[in-house]
Structure formats: structure tokens, C-alpha cells
Design a protein around this motif. Sequence first.
Motif, PDB file in Angstrom:
ATOM      1  N   ILE A 160      61.280   5.804  91.754  1.00 39.99           N
ATOM      2  CA  ILE A 160      60.574   5.742  93.033  1.00 39.99           C
ATOM      3  C   ILE A 160      59.859   4.408  93.256  1.00 39.99           C
ATOM      4  O   ILE A 160      59.104   4.263  94.194  1.00 39.99           O
ATOM      5  N   TYR A 161      60.090   3.443  92.381  1.00 40.07           N
ATOM      6  CA  TYR A 161      59.554   2.104  92.614  1.00 40.07           C
ATOM      7  C   TYR A 161      60.690   1.183  93.038  1.00 40.07           C
ATOM      8  O   TYR A 161      61.825   1.633  93.208  1.00 40.07           O
ATOM      9  N   ASP A 162      60.421  -0.065  93.227  1.00 39.71           N
ATOM     10  CA  ASP A 162      61.368  -1.064  93.706  1.00 39.71           C
ATOM     11  C   ASP A 162      62.737  -0.902  93.044  1.00 39.71           C
ATOM     12  O   ASP A 162      62.882  -1.125  91.841  1.00 39.71           O
ATOM     13  N   PRO A 163      63.778  -0.527  93.818  1.00 39.71           N
ATOM     14  CA  PRO A 163      65.108  -0.283  93.231  1.00 39.71           C
ATOM     15  C   PRO A 163      65.685  -1.497  92.501  1.00 39.71           C
ATOM     16  O   PRO A 163      66.333  -1.345  91.473  1.00 39.71           O
ATOM     17  N   THR A 164      65.453  -2.686  93.016  1.00 39.05           N
ATOM     18  CA  THR A 164      65.975  -3.896  92.368  1.00 39.05           C
ATOM     19  C   THR A 164      65.294  -4.113  91.024  1.00 39.05           C
ATOM     20  O   THR A 164      65.954  -4.383  90.014  1.00 39.05           O
ATOM     21  N   ALA A 165      63.976  -3.972  91.007  1.00 41.21           N
ATOM     22  CA  ALA A 165      63.225  -4.129  89.753  1.00 41.21           C
ATOM     23  C   ALA A 165      63.606  -3.044  88.751  1.00 41.21           C
ATOM     24  O   ALA A 165      63.748  -3.321  87.556  1.00 41.21           O
ATOM     25  N   ALA A 166      63.791  -1.816  89.234  1.00 44.00           N
ATOM     26  CA  ALA A 166      64.168  -0.705  88.351  1.00 44.00           C
ATOM     27  C   ALA A 166      65.517  -0.962  87.705  1.00 44.00           C
ATOM     28  O   ALA A 166      65.690  -0.775  86.496  1.00 44.00           O
ATOM     29  N   THR A 167      66.483  -1.397  88.489  1.00 44.58           N
ATOM     30  CA  THR A 167      67.820  -1.669  87.962  1.00 44.58           C
ATOM     31  C   THR A 167      67.777  -2.783  86.929  1.00 44.58           C
ATOM     32  O   THR A 167      68.389  -2.677  85.856  1.00 44.58           O
ATOM     33  N   LYS A 168      67.046  -3.846  87.235  1.00 45.74           N
ATOM     34  CA  LYS A 168      66.937  -4.974  86.301  1.00 45.74           C
ATOM     35  C   LYS A 168      66.291  -4.534  84.992  1.00 45.74           C
ATOM     36  O   LYS A 168      66.786  -4.858  83.903  1.00 45.74           O
ATOM     37  N   LEU A 169      65.183  -3.792  85.078  1.00 48.33           N
ATOM     38  CA  LEU A 169      64.494  -3.320  83.876  1.00 48.33           C
ATOM     39  C   LEU A 169      65.391  -2.390  83.061  1.00 48.33           C
ATOM     40  O   LEU A 169      65.492  -2.528  81.837  1.00 48.33           O
ATOM     41  N   ASP A 170      66.043  -1.452  83.732  1.00 51.58           N
ATOM     42  CA  ASP A 170      66.938  -0.524  83.028  1.00 51.58           C
ATOM     43  C   ASP A 170      68.033  -1.282  82.277  1.00 51.58           C
ATOM     44  O   ASP A 170      68.336  -0.972  81.123  1.00 51.58           O
ATOM     45  N   GLN A 171      68.614  -2.278  82.924  1.00 51.67           N
ATOM     46  CA  GLN A 171      69.673  -3.062  82.283  1.00 51.67           C
ATOM     47  C   GLN A 171      69.138  -3.823  81.075  1.00 51.67           C
ATOM     48  O   GLN A 171      69.792  -3.865  80.029  1.00 51.67           O
ATOM     49  N   GLN A 172      67.946  -4.411  81.208  1.00 50.70           N
ATOM     50  CA  GLN A 172      67.349  -5.145  80.095  1.00 50.70           C
ATOM     51  C   GLN A 172      67.103  -4.226  78.893  1.00 50.70           C
ATOM     52  O   GLN A 172      67.433  -4.583  77.761  1.00 50.70           O
ATOM     53  N   VAL A 173      66.531  -3.062  79.155  1.00 59.92           N
ATOM     54  CA  VAL A 173      66.201  -2.145  78.055  1.00 59.92           C
ATOM     55  C   VAL A 173      67.473  -1.629  77.395  1.00 59.92           C
ATOM     56  O   VAL A 173      67.606  -1.626  76.168  1.00 59.92           O
ATOM     57  N   MET A 174      68.439  -1.199  78.197  1.00 54.28           N
ATOM     58  CA  MET A 174      69.664  -0.649  77.617  1.00 54.28           C
ATOM     59  C   MET A 174      70.459  -1.704  76.850  1.00 54.28           C
ATOM     60  O   MET A 174      71.021  -1.417  75.797  1.00 54.28           O
ATOM     61  N   GLU A 175      70.491  -2.925  77.332  1.00 54.09           N
ATOM     62  CA  GLU A 175      71.155  -4.010  76.600  1.00 54.09           C
ATOM     63  C   GLU A 175      70.461  -4.272  75.277  1.00 54.09           C
ATOM     64  O   GLU A 175      71.119  -4.525  74.255  1.00 54.09           O
ATOM     65  N   THR A 176      69.144  -4.220  75.270  1.00 50.37           N
ATOM     66  CA  THR A 176      68.394  -4.410  74.022  1.00 50.37           C
ATOM     67  C   THR A 176      68.735  -3.307  73.018  1.00 50.37           C
ATOM     68  O   THR A 176      68.934  -3.588  71.830  1.00 50.37           O
ATOM     69  N   LEU A 177      68.817  -2.068  73.483  1.00 51.40           N
ATOM     70  CA  LEU A 177      69.170  -0.964  72.583  1.00 51.40           C
ATOM     71  C   LEU A 177      70.592  -1.132  72.053  1.00 51.40           C
ATOM     72  O   LEU A 177      70.850  -0.879  70.874  1.00 51.40           O
ATOM     73  N   LYS A 178      71.509  -1.578  72.883  1.00 50.74           N
ATOM     74  CA  LYS A 178      72.895  -1.772  72.458  1.00 50.74           C
ATOM     75  C   LYS A 178      73.021  -2.859  71.407  1.00 50.74           C
ATOM     76  O   LYS A 178      73.854  -2.772  70.511  1.00 50.74           O
ATOM     77  N   LYS A 179      72.192  -3.890  71.506  1.00 51.18           N
ATOM     78  CA  LYS A 179      72.251  -5.009  70.550  1.00 51.18           C
ATOM     79  C   LYS A 179      71.549  -4.707  69.233  1.00 51.18           C
ATOM     80  O   LYS A 179      71.771  -5.410  68.254  1.00 51.18           O
ATOM     81  N   ALA A 180      70.706  -3.691  69.220  1.00 57.35           N
ATOM     82  CA  ALA A 180      69.915  -3.389  68.007  1.00 57.35           C
ATOM     83  C   ALA A 180      70.779  -2.855  66.883  1.00 57.35           C
ATOM     84  O   ALA A 180      71.811  -2.293  67.073  1.00 57.35           O
TER      85      ALA A 180
END
Length: 151
Positions: free
Chosen positions: A131-151
Motif C-alpha cells: 500500500i505504499y509507493d508501487p515503484t519503491a515497493a518493487t525496487k525494494l522487493d527486487q533488492q531483498v530477493m536478489e540478496t537472498l538469492k546470492k547468499a
Amino acid sequence: MANEVEPQLIKELFEELQTERYVTIATIDHETGGPNVSALSWLLAKDEKTILFAADSRSRIIENIKGNRFVAITLVANESTYSIQGKAEVTTGRIDGIPLKLSMVKLEIDEVRDVMFYGSKIVTEPMYDKIYDPTAATKLDQQVMETLKKA
């Protein structure tokens, strides 16, 4: 997998945990010793025995895991409800490169149990909207999921 217990994720659940999704996590409260349930969306099955997830570094989830490693994740998928139990460890106190203060946690799976009540199936899985800024949400989600994938 009705009424069965497995020592690891079955193929269908492993595949379901390759993208962000809604789950709940039960921990042992570090103050009361009682149960504590929270919701998560940033998690990833690294392999059939390991789930990585991110949570706010200041959250009760992180404090509880530091006090007691036993956790259970509830996952609704594959027309059923599953309890994924194991021992969690905070592996990164603050994930670099993410604008929020997030910690990374590794869950080593001990058992996966189908906990759906007899004679029923899930017909609609839980869904949510950010329910917050869709662009910011998408960017944050991608950053977090990429970090988990690289771990």
C-alpha cells in the motif's frame, strides 16, 4: 502430502518458495516465553533443507530467534497448509545495500508437515497488496530477493 511428515521441502513447496510470498512465522517470545506469530513476505528456499528470509533488524522476530532458535513457518500452497519447522539463525545483522535495516535469517528445516484439516483443500491462496509507493515497493522487493538469492 496429506497427513504426512517429510524431513525437507517437497518439490512443489520448494518451487513455491522461489518467489516472494505471504507466510506466517511462529517464534518463542524472548520476554514472555509464549508463542509469537508474525507475517513475512521476503523468503526464499535456498535448497530443500534451507530457507532464507529477511526481517526488520529491530523486529520481535529477530529478538526472539536470538533467544530461542526454534521456529515454525506456515505456508499455504499446493491446495493445503504446511508447517515448516526447524532452527533459525540470524546470519547477517544488517544487510548491506538495502535502504531498510534488515537482517538475514537462515532456517535449517527439521520437518515439513501437512497440517490441513481432514477432507478439505485450499481453493484460494492468501494475496496481499503493497500500500505504499508501487515503484519503491518493487525496487525494494527486487533488492531483498536478489540478496537472498546470492547468499
